[in-house]
Design a protein around this motif. Sequence first.
Motif, short mmCIF file in Angstrom:
data_model
loop_
_atom_site.label_atom_id
_atom_site.label_comp_id
_atom_site.label_asym_id
_atom_site.label_seq_id
_atom_site.Cartn_x
_atom_site.Cartn_y
_atom_site.Cartn_z
N PRO A 117 1.45 -1.21 0.12
CA PRO A 117 -0.52 -0.22 0.54
C PRO A 117 1.04 1.91 -0.04
O PRO A 117 0.16 1.90 -0.65
N PHE A 118 2.45 0.97 0.64
CA PHE A 118 3.08 2.60 0.48
C PHE A 118 3.30 2.80 -0.91
O PHE A 118 3.80 3.69 -1.01
N PHE A 119 4.03 1.81 -1.29
CA PHE A 119 5.00 1.98 -2.77
C PHE A 119 3.37 2.45 -4.14
O PHE A 119 4.10 3.01 -4.50
N ARG A 120 2.35 1.79 -3.55
CA ARG A 120 1.03 2.37 -4.37
C ARG A 120 0.73 3.32 -4.34
O ARG A 120 0.98 4.27 -5.32
N ARG A 121 0.81 4.18 -2.62
CA ARG A 121 0.80 5.29 -3.16
C ARG A 121 1.91 6.53 -4.05
O ARG A 121 1.44 7.01 -4.28
N ILE A 122 2.73 6.05 -3.46
CA ILE A 122 4.02 7.39 -3.91
C ILE A 122 4.15 6.46 -5.49
O ILE A 122 3.91 7.50 -6.41
N ASP A 123 4.04 5.35 -5.75
CA ASP A 123 3.81 4.93 -7.61
C ASP A 123 2.80 5.46 -8.60
O ASP A 123 3.36 6.57 -9.26
N ARG A 124 1.39 5.41 -7.63
CA ARG A 124 0.44 6.71 -8.21
C ARG A 124 1.05 8.62 -8.70
O ARG A 124 0.36 8.54 -9.73
N ARG A 125 1.45 8.64 -7.58
CA ARG A 125 1.58 9.85 -7.50
C ARG A 125 3.11 10.44 -7.98
O ARG A 125 2.57 11.65 -8.80
N ARG A 126 3.65 9.66 -8.28
CA ARG A 126 4.86 9.92 -9.37
C ARG A 126 4.62 9.97 -10.44
O ARG A 126 5.13 10.48 -12.04
N ALA A 127 3.23 8.46 -11.05
CA ALA A 127 2.92 8.56 -12.41
C ALA A 127 2.11 9.80 -13.21
O ALA A 127 2.19 10.09 -14.46
N GLN A 128 1.96 10.81 -12.45
CA GLN A 128 1.00 12.04 -12.60
C GLN A 128 2.43 13.01 -13.10
O GLN A 128 1.83 14.09 -14.10
N GLU A 129 3.43 12.63 -12.71
CA GLU A 129 4.56 13.47 -13.27
C GLU A 129 5.26 13.48 -15.08
O GLU A 129 5.70 14.41 -15.35
N ALA A 130 4.59 12.42 -15.26
CA ALA A 130 4.91 11.72 -17.04
C ALA A 130 4.42 12.45 -18.12
O ALA A 130 3.02 13.01 -17.46
N THR A 131 4.61 13.21 -18.39
CA THR A 131 3.65 14.36 -19.77
C THR A 131 2.71 13.56 -20.30
O THR A 131 1.75 13.92 -20.76
N ALA A 132 3.64 11.97 -21.05
CA ALA A 132 2.75 11.54 -21.72
C ALA A 132 3.48 9.62 -21.58
O ALA A 132 4.27 9.58 -21.16
N ILE A 133 2.32 9.08 -21.50
CA ILE A 133 2.40 7.31 -21.04
C ILE A 133 2.42 6.88 -22.28
O ILE A 133 1.60 7.16 -22.79
N ALA A 134 2.94 5.55 -23.19
CA ALA A 134 2.63 4.67 -23.54
C ALA A 134 2.26 3.67 -23.43
O ALA A 134 3.64 3.19 -22.23
N ALA A 135 1.68 2.94 -23.64
CA ALA A 135 1.81 1.44 -22.77
C ALA A 135 1.74 0.56 -24.32
O ALA A 135 1.99 0.70 -25.18
N ASN A 136 2.39 -1.24 -24.11
CA ASN A 136 2.53 -2.13 -25.18
C ASN A 136 1.46 -2.53 -25.70
O ASN A 136 1.54 -3.41 -26.66
N SER A 137 0.19 -2.39 -24.44
CA SER A 137 -0.73 -3.18 -25.42
C SER A 137 -2.02 -2.70 -24.66
O SER A 137 -2.50 -2.14 -23.36
#
Length: 366
Positions: A135-155
Motif C-alpha cells: 500500500p505504501f509503494f502504491r501510493r508513491i507510485d501513483r503520485r509519481r506517475a502523474q509527473e509524466a508528460t505522456a504515457i505509452a502502453a505496450n498493449s
Amino acid sequence: MTGLLVHEWIESSGGAENVLEAMARTFPDADVQCLWNDAPQRFAERTVRETWLARTPLRRHKALALPFALGAWRGLEAGGDYEWMLVSSHLFAHHATLKRQDVPKYVYAHTPARYIWNPELDERGSSAAVRSVSPFFRRIDRRRAQEATAIAANSEFVRQRIRDAWDRDAEVIHPPVAVERILSHPDWRTQVTDDSERRLLDALSRPFILGASRFVPYKRLDLVIAAAEQAGMPAVIAGRGPEESRLRALAERATVPVEIVVSPSDAMLYALLQQAQVFVFPPVEDFGIVPVEAQAAGTPVVTGPVGGQVETFRAGVSGVSADSASAADLARGIRRALDLDAFDPRTATAAFSENAFRQRIEQFVA
C-alpha cells in the motif's frame, strides 16, 4: 533534440532490453541512464550512466533493491542539457527526475510494477513482507506517475492496468519484434550451424507443438506439456531457467514424446517456430513477443483468453484464443488451430515490426 533514455537495469537478454535498443536506434544521439548495467557491450558506443545502486551488492538482488530504487531514481546527475526523457519502465524507472533540470518525461510502460499492483500474476509479490508494504509503494507510485508528460502502453491490456493503477490514460504502442529477420529466411534449418542443434532438430518427433519462454512458473510451460498429452501430439519446450528440472521430470512422465531444448540459438528457435504445427502460449502476458515471432514463422498460435497476447493475432486466421488456460481448453484450441488455413506471415505481423515501433515512438516523443 538531445534526449535521455531511461531504463530499469540492462541485462544481456530480454524483451525490455530489445525495446531499449530500438529506442536507441531511433534516437542515436541520446544518452542512457539505468540503475545498473550488466551488459556493457550492448551500448558500448554510447554514454551509459548508472545510479549509486550499481556500486552496491544490491545490483545482484533485485527484490532487495526494490525499496532503494525509489530514491535512486530521484535527482539524477545529468550528463548534459537534455530536452526530454524517454523512460522504459516495468518497475519504478518512471519515477526518474534530473537534478537541476525540469524536462518533459515520456514514459513507455511495459506494465505498472506487478510486484505491488498485480501480485496474483507475479509470485514475487505474494510474500507477506511485500504485501505488507505494497500500500505504501502504491501510493508513491501513483503520485509519481502523474509527473509524466505522456504515457505509452505496450498493449491495450496494459493500458487498462495503467488506468486502474495510476489513474492515467495511455497511447498504445506495441513493442518491436524481429519479424523482418524471421521473414528473411524461408527455412531457418539451413541457418543452424551448431552440430548438436542440427542433430536434435532432425531427430524431433513430428508433427509437434511448441512452447518457448523462460523456464519460470508464471509462463506455465507445464500446461503446454499437459495440453500436448490431451491433444495426443509430441511437444518441444524451448528456453532456459530455474524450472528446467521440473519440466524435465514432467517430460519423462508424459504419455507423448516431449523434448526439452535448453538455450537454443536464435536460428534454432526460429527453425523450431517454423517446424511446429502450433505454438502454445498459456500465460497472462503484458504483450507476448514469441507469439508474434511464431506468426512471422508461419505458425498459428494458441493462447489463453486473458492478456496482451490476445492482441497479437487475428482469431480464426493466425491463431486461436482458448476458452481458458486449462490443459483441456488449450488442447481443444490446438485442434482448432490445426484446421486453420495457411495465412500470410508478413501481413499478420506487419504492425509489430521495428520500423512500425520506431515511427510510433518518434511521433510519441515529438
